[in-house]
Motif scaffolding. Sequence first.
Motif, mmCIF file in Angstrom:
data_model
loop_
_atom_site.group_PDB
_atom_site.id
_atom_site.type_symbol
_atom_site.label_atom_id
_atom_site.label_comp_id
_atom_site.label_asym_id
_atom_site.label_seq_id
_atom_site.Cartn_x
_atom_site.Cartn_y
_atom_site.Cartn_z
ATOM 1 N N SER A 1 30.192 49.587 30.490
ATOM 2 C CA SER A 1 29.789 49.297 29.113
ATOM 3 C C SER A 1 30.220 47.898 28.676
ATOM 4 O O SER A 1 29.615 47.300 27.782
ATOM 5 C CB SER A 1 30.363 50.346 28.153
ATOM 6 N N ASP A 2 31.267 47.364 29.330
ATOM 7 C CA ASP A 2 31.742 46.019 28.987
ATOM 8 C C ASP A 2 32.463 45.430 30.198
ATOM 9 O O ASP A 2 33.701 45.461 30.278
ATOM 10 C CB ASP A 2 32.676 46.056 27.778
ATOM 11 N N PRO A 3 31.716 44.905 31.186
ATOM 12 C CA PRO A 3 32.327 44.385 32.416
ATOM 13 C C PRO A 3 33.353 43.298 32.185
ATOM 14 O O PRO A 3 34.241 43.097 33.018
ATOM 15 C CB PRO A 3 31.119 43.848 33.197
ATOM 16 N N SER A 4 33.261 42.597 31.064
ATOM 17 C CA SER A 4 34.191 41.497 30.823
ATOM 18 C C SER A 4 35.637 41.964 30.723
ATOM 19 O O SER A 4 36.576 41.169 30.881
ATOM 20 C CB SER A 4 33.813 40.756 29.533
ATOM 21 N N THR A 5 35.837 43.267 30.491
ATOM 22 C CA THR A 5 37.203 43.789 30.359
ATOM 23 C C THR A 5 37.987 43.674 31.656
ATOM 24 O O THR A 5 39.217 43.610 31.643
ATOM 25 C CB THR A 5 37.198 45.260 29.911
ATOM 26 N N ILE A 6 37.296 43.662 32.798
ATOM 27 C CA ILE A 6 38.009 43.587 34.080
ATOM 28 C C ILE A 6 37.781 42.272 34.802
ATOM 29 O O ILE A 6 38.488 41.979 35.775
ATOM 30 C CB ILE A 6 37.616 44.746 35.014
ATOM 31 N N LEU A 7 36.785 41.502 34.383
ATOM 32 C CA LEU A 7 36.450 40.276 35.112
ATOM 33 C C LEU A 7 37.315 39.114 34.659
ATOM 34 O O LEU A 7 36.828 38.054 34.263
ATOM 35 C CB LEU A 7 34.964 39.954 34.936
#
Length: 324
Positions: free
Chosen positions: A203-209
């Motif tokens: 839902s929000d890949p930026s949280t881990i990238l």
Amino acid sequence: MLGTDTGTDGGFGSGRDRVGLTDALMLVTVNPQKETTTLVSVPRDIMTSISGFESSFPQKLNAAYAFREASDDKASLGDGVGTTMETIQKMFNIPINYFAMVNMSGLGDVVDQLGGVKAKSPLSFKFSQDTAHEDGNNLYDFTEGKTSFEYAADGENFKKYDKMDGKAALAFSRMRYQDPQGDYGRTQRQRILLQAIMTKIKSDPSTILNTKFISATTKNIASNMKMSDMLALGSNYMNATKTIDSYTVQGEGEMYDGVSYQRVTTAQRQAITNKLRAALELKPEDTGSEFGSTVTESQIAQVGSADTLFSQFNTKSNENLTSN
């Protein structure tokens, strides 16, 4: 993926005692072309001949890591995991490229860094983090079919929550004694939790990238993947979470010499081999050996073969898997 309680309070630092059992074992394939991730839980109690320690037969699969670590005080964590990987590769005739070993605190760290997750419970149960049973302080109350749950620090005065933080996720994934399916039920909840984590990330890949997330979570996660590999996995393979298939290696329970084991027939192993090799787009092959390493004729005579003991589960129909 390997889960352990080793290092729960302090990570996998060089000063930690890492000789522990890997009580959660899961094979994960990620295929961005097919937009599919496949999760397969491997029962920890499978009767095994541990690669490199065949003279100790029979052992449980979850002891493979500990045998290597305990036998050599200079062994790295990767050496212990390598023994487990080699045994599983021989058992199912599949390649394993990477490993991630997560202690229980590490799982909670991931959930907390994501801001919590929602996971639907497959059964109703209570679990105390203090007692590992259904009563005591730090008591969680999960309800079948619901993502919400209740928590009581004193074991009596409950408050409702709509999503799990790291501690709730640990309670959800650790309970075993009250589950009518035993360890199979626990591994199902572990896969449900992993799916919830993947859904939240999707839902929000930026949280881990970012290196901040990786640095915060990897203190309790050991892997042969470099940080660049992890970032590439997150950015290039995210579409593989479109479909998540979940399975378990099905075995049959047996008491041998006062110890409870799971025995897995050729057909049951072939089902896993077929599924994982197809997920990796590899050509079909026969499955591996029952015990994952070399055994002598006298040792086989001693314990018997799963195919003989459980011939009713060694049929063509047992080569079919049902997602769960």
